[in-house]
Design an enzyme around this catalytic site. Structure first.
Site, mmCIF file in Angstrom:
data_model
loop_
_atom_site.group_PDB
_atom_site.id
_atom_site.type_symbol
_atom_site.label_atom_id
_atom_site.label_comp_id
_atom_site.label_asym_id
_atom_site.label_seq_id
_atom_site.Cartn_x
_atom_site.Cartn_y
_atom_site.Cartn_z
ATOM 1 N N LYS A 100 -35.793 34.310 -8.916
ATOM 2 C CA LYS A 100 -36.852 33.472 -8.133
ATOM 3 C C LYS A 100 -35.981 32.240 -7.575
ATOM 4 C CE LYS A 100 -38.349 30.414 -11.343
ATOM 5 N NZ LYS A 100 -38.664 29.068 -11.334
ATOM 6 N N CYS A 149 -43.023 22.542 -12.651
ATOM 7 C CA CYS A 149 -43.291 22.919 -13.994
ATOM 8 C C CYS A 149 -43.115 20.348 -14.949
ATOM 9 C CB CYS A 149 -42.368 22.715 -14.858
ATOM 10 S SG CYS A 149 -42.011 24.445 -13.919
HETATM 11 C C1 EPZ Z 1 -33.467 24.062 -9.648
HETATM 12 O O1 EPZ Z 1 -34.514 23.003 -9.173
HETATM 13 C C2 EPZ Z 1 -34.444 25.868 -10.397
HETATM 14 N N1 EPZ Z 1 -35.589 25.307 -8.928
HETATM 15 C C3 EPZ Z 1 -34.317 24.728 -11.495
HETATM 16 O O2 EPZ Z 1 -34.949 26.349 -11.938
HETATM 17 C C4 EPZ Z 1 -33.649 24.273 -12.179
HETATM 18 O O3 EPZ Z 1 -33.904 23.738 -13.827
HETATM 19 C C5 EPZ Z 1 -33.273 22.842 -11.467
HETATM 20 O O4 EPZ Z 1 -32.454 23.584 -9.824
HETATM 21 C C6 EPZ Z 1 -31.528 23.277 -12.013
HETATM 22 O O5 EPZ Z 1 -30.412 21.983 -11.391
HETATM 23 C C7 EPZ Z 1 -35.402 25.814 -8.497
HETATM 24 O O6 EPZ Z 1 -34.232 26.844 -7.597
HETATM 25 C C8 EPZ Z 1 -37.018 26.433 -7.373
HETATM 26 P P1 EPZ Z 1 -31.968 19.877 -8.570
HETATM 27 P P2 EPZ Z 1 -34.296 21.840 -8.316
HETATM 28 O O7 EPZ Z 1 -32.643 19.230 -7.459
HETATM 29 O O8 EPZ Z 1 -33.206 22.099 -7.304
HETATM 30 C C9 EPZ Z 1 -31.963 15.703 -9.833
HETATM 31 C C10 EPZ Z 1 -36.643 27.301 -13.486
HETATM 32 O O9 EPZ Z 1 -37.149 27.648 -14.424
HETATM 33 N N2 EPZ Z 1 -32.576 15.203 -8.744
HETATM 34 O O10 EPZ Z 1 -30.913 21.102 -8.777
HETATM 35 O O11 EPZ Z 1 -35.502 20.893 -8.528
HETATM 36 C C11 EPZ Z 1 -33.009 16.118 -10.707
HETATM 37 O O12 EPZ Z 1 -34.012 14.844 -10.768
HETATM 38 C C12 EPZ Z 1 -36.080 25.903 -12.052
HETATM 39 O O13 EPZ Z 1 -36.643 28.344 -12.227
HETATM 40 C C13 EPZ Z 1 -32.835 13.966 -7.996
HETATM 41 O O14 EPZ Z 1 -32.722 12.814 -8.868
HETATM 42 O O15 EPZ Z 1 -33.072 20.369 -10.174
HETATM 43 C C14 EPZ Z 1 -32.280 16.292 -12.080
HETATM 44 O O16 EPZ Z 1 -31.921 15.524 -12.462
HETATM 45 C C15 EPZ Z 1 -36.845 24.472 -12.933
HETATM 46 N N3 EPZ Z 1 -32.773 13.389 -6.592
HETATM 47 C C16 EPZ Z 1 -31.159 17.335 -11.010
HETATM 48 O O17 EPZ Z 1 -30.202 16.765 -9.918
HETATM 49 C C17 EPZ Z 1 -33.556 14.942 -5.599
HETATM 50 O O18 EPZ Z 1 -33.881 14.096 -4.865
HETATM 51 C C18 EPZ Z 1 -30.879 18.389 -10.162
HETATM 52 O O19 EPZ Z 1 -32.018 18.908 -10.151
HETATM 53 C C19 EPZ Z 1 -32.937 15.895 -6.120
HETATM 54 C C20 EPZ Z 1 -33.290 15.896 -7.780
#
Ligand code: EPZ
Length: 419
Positions: free
Chosen positions: A22, A116
């Site tokens: 996904k 979510c």
């Molecule tokens: C991806 O989300 C996945 N979703 C998530 O899976 C997964 O939990 C997450 O990566 C893990 O890192 C998809 O790939 C569609 P991040 P994403 O940017 O990209 C912070 C599932 O269950 N952050 O890696 O949104 C954020 O708050 C889903 O399939 C910023 O601060 O996650 C988090 O604490 C849920 N600023 C950390 O980085 C930003 O601009 C990691 O987030 C972006 C993120």
């Protein structure tokens, strides 16, 4: 409101095949907008997130032919127009259209992303990267306008303050056709990032270092068509492996890339779970006397935050006290009160989840609060004595293709009821 009904307590047996990832396909589909020709994806999972993305592409003028797990996408008709807001809010990963619309048209007018309830999910790192590449950002009523002043995006040297899957992928997509070189430092290293880079390179992009923490992208003028096989979903695989250890008596999980799950498998082995790693499958025997452990999530190749919820029902079966610390989403705990309603000795204490086992779970009416919380409740329902009714199951159907059919084939007494 649809719901899932499970009559639990039955040991499951047989084989379950993992579908395409996904978290890869939700980036691959928007990235295809950059192509000047048809791109075909194989191994696309039957999940509602894919349906939403196909709707967005078609609403913007592109055409999509779907035949089972194969999508044939012709992006040539996609117009330079605001994105359909209604569809945006249901899907956080719609933000990948920001990178591809900016990369193709130098403009993207989008609603703000949904997704979510895992606590705040900012996109500041995505926006910082786009601004570094020459885009300006302004806000209109419940929309955001990203635009260059008519010039194509240009390369930039970007340091990610936090390791971010989304920001890393979105920057790669925007940089593929930008003028010059983009370097992403402190990049995320998830396998899905490699999958997106593989697709873009097969379309003619020049991306090196995907899967490491430094990614270099040299922009190109044109991107052509290609055919691409989506990697297996390591989170779906981990979910079924945990389920097999919790309530199975011999289950083979197939279409698994072991190297994508090493930290997860190591944690299960630490609990005493007995498994056999095969060519592209994991065989899980019936388990007994498991040991409680501490689970701490971290960015890839660490234990995935997306797996801390699905592993929890298995942890509840183990002997002793343990804890779960999600270092990425501290608020990813909404499944805990639901599991407690099923009789689990589990609670949230000072930002971490603590549990005491072994637990005999009892069926109860529970609510899925997010995708992976829903998966945890399905596993708990399969383990529990009696009937479990799960509502808000739309979350589950966003990320687990054919979950009812797959579990029924293993002998589960599970059904999806239309309200
Ligand atoms: C991806 O989300 C996945 N979703 C998530 O899976 C997964 O939990 C997450 O990566 C893990 O890192 C998809 O790939 C569609 P991040 P994403 O940017 O990209 C912070 C599932 O269950 N952050 O890696 O949104 C954020 O708050 C889903 O399939 C910023 O601060 O996650 C988090 O604490 C849920 N600023 C950390 O980085 C930003 O601009 C990691 O987030 C972006 C993120």
């Amino acid at each position: 409101m649809r719901k899932i009904i499970i009559n639990g307590g039955k040991l499951l047996k047989g084989e379950v095949a993992v579908s395409g990832a996904k978290n890869s396909v939700v980036a691959l589909i928007p990235a295809i907008i950059l192509a000047d020709d048809v791109v075909t994806l194989d191994g696309v999972p039957a999940i509602s997130d894919v349906d939403s993305l196909i709707d967005i592409i078609e609403l913007m003028g592109g055409s999509v032919k779907r035949d089972g797990e194969t999508l044939e996408i012709d992006p040539r008709g996609v117009k330079d127009m605001p994105m359909p807001f209604g569809k945006i809010n249901s899907l956080r990963a719609s933000y990948y259209f920001y990178g591809s619309l900016l990369g193709r048209y130098g403009r993207a007018i989008v609603g703000l992303p949904g997704g979510c309830d895992l606590g705040p999910r900012p996109i500041d790192l995505h926006l910082k990267a786009f601004e570094a590449m020459g885009a300006s950002i302004s806000y209109e009523t419940d929309a955001m306008r990203l635009a260059t002043d008519g010039q194509p995006l240009h390369g930039a040297h970007i340091y990610m303050d936090t390791v971010s899957v989304g920001a890393t992928i979105n920057t790669m997509i925007a940089a593929a056709k930008a003028k010059g070189r983009t370097i992403i430092e402190n990049a995320a290293r998830e396998p899905e990032i490699i999958d997106v880079a593989t697709l873009l390179n097969n379309m003619g992009a020049h991306i090196r270092g995907a899967g490491t923490d430094i990614i270099t992208i040299d922009g190109v003028e044109k991107l052509h068509g290609t055919r691409h096989q989506v990697i297996p979903d390591r989170i779906e695989a981990g979910t079924y492996i945990a389920m097999a250890a919790a309530i199975g008596q011999g289950i083979r999980v197939t279409n698994v890339l072991y190297e994508h799950l090493e930290s997860f498998i190591a944690k299960l082995e630490e609990m005493g779970v007995r498994m056999t790693v095969e060519e592209d499958a994991i065989f899980v025997e019936k388990q007994d006397n498991l040991k409680a452990v501490t689970v701490r999530t971290s960015p890839y190749p660490g234990l995935a935050t997306d797996l801390q919820q699905p592993i929890t029902p298995l942890l509840l079966k183990a002997e002793g006290r343990g804890s779960i610390i999600d270092t990425i989403y501290e608020k990813r705990v909404n499944h805990v009160p639901e599991l407690a309603r099923m009789g689990a000795d589990i609670s949230v204490l000072g930002g971490q989840i603590v549990y005491q086992g072994p637990n005999k779970l009892v069926g109860a009416p529970v609510k899925a609060t997010d995708l992976r919380a829903g998966a945890a409740l399905v596993i708990a329902g399969l383990m529990a004595q009696g009937q479990t009714e799960i509502t808000s199951i739309e979350y589950i159907l966003r990320g687990y293709s054919n979950i009812i059919e797959k579990l029924t084939a293993l002998g589960a007494d599970i059904q999806l009821l239309e309200a």
